[in-house]
Design an enzyme around this catalytic site. Structure first.
Site, mmCIF file in Angstrom:
data_model
loop_
_atom_site.group_PDB
_atom_site.id
_atom_site.type_symbol
_atom_site.label_atom_id
_atom_site.label_comp_id
_atom_site.label_asym_id
_atom_site.label_seq_id
_atom_site.Cartn_x
_atom_site.Cartn_y
_atom_site.Cartn_z
ATOM 1 N N GLU A 191 0.862 -1.189 0.000
ATOM 2 C CA GLU A 191 0.000 0.000 0.000
ATOM 3 C C GLU A 191 0.890 1.228 0.000
ATOM 4 O O GLU A 191 1.919 1.273 0.688
ATOM 5 C CB GLU A 191 -0.905 0.030 1.241
ATOM 6 N N CYS A 244 -6.709 1.259 2.807
ATOM 7 C CA CYS A 244 -7.606 2.414 2.833
ATOM 8 C C CYS A 244 -7.414 3.304 1.616
ATOM 9 O O CYS A 244 -8.331 4.001 1.190
ATOM 10 C CB CYS A 244 -7.384 3.207 4.111
ATOM 11 N N ASN A 298 -12.455 -2.864 1.155
ATOM 12 C CA ASN A 298 -11.367 -2.965 2.122
ATOM 13 C C ASN A 298 -11.894 -2.630 3.496
ATOM 14 O O ASN A 298 -12.196 -1.471 3.768
ATOM 15 C CB ASN A 298 -10.233 -2.004 1.764
ATOM 16 N N GLU A 299 -12.008 -3.604 4.320
ATOM 17 C CA GLU A 299 -12.458 -3.500 5.711
ATOM 18 C C GLU A 299 -13.541 -2.429 5.895
ATOM 19 O O GLU A 299 -13.507 -1.637 6.832
ATOM 20 C CB GLU A 299 -11.290 -3.308 6.677
HETATM 21 O O1 AHR Z 1 -2.210 -1.346 6.708
HETATM 22 C C1 AHR Z 1 -2.567 -0.044 7.042
HETATM 23 C C2 AHR Z 1 -4.067 0.173 7.008
HETATM 24 O O2 AHR Z 1 -4.664 -0.652 7.951
HETATM 25 C C3 AHR Z 1 -4.750 -0.188 5.741
HETATM 26 O O3 AHR Z 1 -4.767 0.827 4.820
HETATM 27 C C4 AHR Z 1 -6.136 -0.484 6.171
HETATM 28 O O4 AHR Z 1 -6.757 -1.424 5.355
HETATM 29 C C5 AHR Z 1 -5.991 -0.906 7.589
HETATM 30 O O5 AHR Z 1 -6.811 -0.198 8.422
#
Ligand code: AHR
Length: 667
Positions: free
Chosen positions: A48, A265, A392-393
């Site tokens: 990321e 995120c 994503n979450e």
């Molecule tokens: O890994 C860092 C963050 O943690 C990621 O962007 C997110 O998916 C999670 O909250």
């Protein structure tokens, strides 16, 4: 289950009768058992762009803000000239202006107007990159920039137009040391009113960790400049527009079987129209859109989908891109906690088409609309995309459900070959976890992504988490996990061993846990926004953590069949666990033992069903006397793997050191 373990224990007790010492605990591995097929692809990476992981990190570009697109939307004191300085040498006088009326491309709307009032010994701009520009003596650096001759009249306070269009503007590009010494330079000419790309190679005469790039114009007048780039030719695998060799190699050395990207995120962004758009990240560089990312800095998209897929191919990892499920991050931007917002429903068809286009871009023939974009970038062969994360979450709200279902249904109809990975919130349990899993089951989504950042003891307390997961439904992707010590900023041996313990549980359940990736992967010192991370780095060095070694040991010691391995005689709550696999490619049996206690443990190991005689044992041990140990940047590692070879029979005793992960590879 219990019966067969008991039989195995009894058998191995007989097998080991006469062993030198009766040790407790004991470990029996049944080599004769068929075992169960598990994922060969268990250990991968999650990339990321946070902590300057892409621009200023893995992406090898050395210039910061190369296209003059920075704005205060990322950081209050940022603007188009962030990273740039006006240079006025030897009596030179000039100004910087911002152009936006003749953009190089609509996706790249701003550019620099350099107004030279008095040339002196040169007027121009300097850039010191991301904190510093390290250059090496004799290495080649490619300078590219786009330019045209600009006529800086009275409104710029200039000397008036440079009337004679036939006379080009002479410019110098150079690398300078801290002391101003010129390390390399080349002269070029900027001519005409059309944007033109200029390319020249600079080869420094000396190494310099803190060089700066300078572009100077040598006559009064003006030039417009955009996409000013300085790129080392020595990238990973020598790829043009490639990756920083040392960082890419550190990732490759993990032998990741898959790579999830570009977030996290970052994917779902700060607002309902702020999703990461893969289309902004492919095609000619000057046509890619710079974007403020959710982590508060700019991403050039120079490391874009083409480069991600190419890197996956280069390191033998399956690509696992993630797209937003049509909602933004519930915590992003100015939203109050669960302030998730959905893309307006009438915009969803176009958004879904973007996702379908991604599949065509990766897997479509070179003469398809999007396959042609891939082919034009130099990859007519298909990329073979198989997995696609959606969401994503996210908070599992009605807005999320509706949009996720729309995307899932469209993918299922048009691309049933794609394995969609759903999402179940940011925690290992709770409302979003339960609702995410319920939705996955309801829709028949083939895989679900779980995330957990937890204290080390959690991993020890949840070793059997996946033992009870149903085998008939969706598979599990543990997409983000890490052990966070009390002092969250440190990657200690304790956290590394807790993750190793977790990995043994994933591996024992590799028939349902298909993928797992530690998070986050990369962090630049001085720009680290999230702790801890797997690999730290600065402009010149890479600093792997102890946790990195755990990932590497699991990545390099993968198997495809889990063998029954029974550990007995442990004290209640004793932090001791193991897994055993067979690798059908090498034929090796690989046993992983994690001792999370502060004292060594002697284990009597019995290999039931093993042929008589000795076999070669390659043992790799990652251990330290103190669980608080940390590998400090630039210091000799406090903890690193040590390998030794020996021969063992079907029964042997072994001391597993305090605070250790041991890999026993039996040939
Ligand atoms: O890994 C860092 C963050 O943690 C990621 O962007 C997110 O998916 C999670 O909250």
């Amino acid at each position: 289950m219990k019966t067969s373990s008991a039989v195995l224990l009894f058998t191995t007790a007989l097998l080991c009768a006469g062993a030198a010492a009766v040790a407790s605990p004991s470990l029996q591995i049944d080599l004769a058992a068929p075992g169960k097929a598990i994922s060969r692809d268990l250990v991968g990476v999650f990339f990321e762009d946070l902590n300057y992981a892409a621009d200023g990190g893995l992406y090898a570009e050395l210039i910061q803000n190369r296209s003059f697109e920075y704005t205060a939307s990322a950081q209050a004191d940022w603007g188009p000239f962030t990273g740039w300085k006006l240079v006025q040498n030897g009596g030179g006088v000039g100004q910087l202006g911002l152009g936006d009326y003749r953009p190089l491309h609509p996706n790249n709307p701003h550019y620099l107007m350099l107004n030279v009032l008095t040339a002196g010994e040169g007027v121009g701009v300097a850039n010191s990159g991301f904190d510093q520009i390290p250059v090496k003596q004799g290495a080649a650096y490619e300078v590219t920039f786009w330019a045209y001759q600009a006529f800086m009249g009275a409104k710029w306070g200039g000397p008036g137009p440079r009337i004679d269009q036939a006379t080009p503007m002479p410019v110098t590009v150079r690398l300078e040391g801290r002391d101003g010494r010129v390390l390399a330079q080349a002269r070029l000419e900027i001519a005409g009113r059309a944007w033109t790309k200029h390319t020249v190679t600079l080869t420094p005469s000396a190494s310099e960790p803190e060089a700066r790039f300078v572009l100077l114009a040598h006559e009064a007048g003006g030039v417009a400049l955009d996409m000013v780039s300085l790129f080392p030719k020595d990238t990973f695998k020598g790829r043009a527009n490639g990756l920083r060799r040392d960082l890419a190699q550190a990732i490759a050395d993990l032998q990741p079987k898959f790579m999830r990207f570009p977030g996290g995120c970052l994917v779902h962004g700060s607002g309902p129209r702020d999703f990461y758009n893969w289309k902004d990240s492919v095609g000619p560089l000057e046509q890619r859109r710079d974007k403020r990312n959710l982590w508060g800095y700019y991403q050039t998209h120079g490391l874009g989908y083409f480069e991600f897929f190419q890197f996956c191919e280069d390191i033998g990892a399956k690509p696992l891109p993630v797209v937003s499920a049509g909602v933004c991050c519930q915590h992003a931007g100015d939203s109050p906690g669960r302030g998730q917002e959905g893309l307006p429903l009438d915009e969803m068809p176009a958004y879904i088409q973007d996702i379908l286009d991604l599949v065509e871009w990766a897997n479509g023939p070179a003469d398809s609309k999007w396959g042609a974009v891939r082919a034009a970038a130099g990859h007519p062969e298909l990329f073979g995309l198989k997995y696609l994360g959606v969401g994503n979450e996210d908070a599992i709200t009605p807005a999320f459900r509706e949009r996720f279902k729309m995307i899932f249904d469209a993918l299922k109809a048009k691309h049933p070959e794609i394995v969609v990975v759903g999402t179940s919130g940011p925690f290992h349990s709770g409302e979003d976890f339960d609702n995410g899993w319920a939705l996955v089951r309801e829709l028949g989504v083939p895989m679900d992504d779980e995330h957990y950042y937890v204290p080390p003891q959690w991993f020890w307390d949840n070793l059997s988490r996946y033992d009870s997961y149903g085998r008939a439904g969706a598979q599990v992707y543990v997409g983000e996990y890490a052990a966070h010590d009390q002092d969250k900023k440190r990657s200690t041996l304790r956290t590394a061993l807790a993750e190793a313990a977790g990995l043994t549980g994933f591996e024992r359940n590799g028939d349902v846990v298909r993928f797992a990736s530690y998070a986050p992967l990369l962090a630049r010192r001085g720009h680290t926004q999230w702790h801890p991370d797997l690999i730290y780095f600065d402009a010149t060095s890479v600093y792997p953590t102890i946790n990195y070694h755990v990932q590497r040991l699991f990545g390099c010691n993968a198997g495809d069949t889990a063998l029954p391995a029974a550990l007995s005689g442990t004290a209640p709550g004793q932090r001791l666990t193991c897994s055993a696999v067979r690798d059908s490619v090498s034929g090796d049996v690989i046993v992983k033992v994690v001792n999370g206690e502060d004292r060594a443990c002697t284990i009597a190991v019995a290999l039931a069903g093993a042929p008589a005689g000795q076999r070669r044992l390659v043992a790799t041990v990652l251990a330290g006397a103190d669980a608080d140990l940390v590998n400090e940047d630039g210091q000799p590692p406090a903890v690193q793997p040590v390998t030794e070879e020996s021969a063992v029979g079907a029964c042997f005793e072994r001391v597993f050191p305090a605070n250790s992960l041991t890999i026993l590879r039996l040939r």
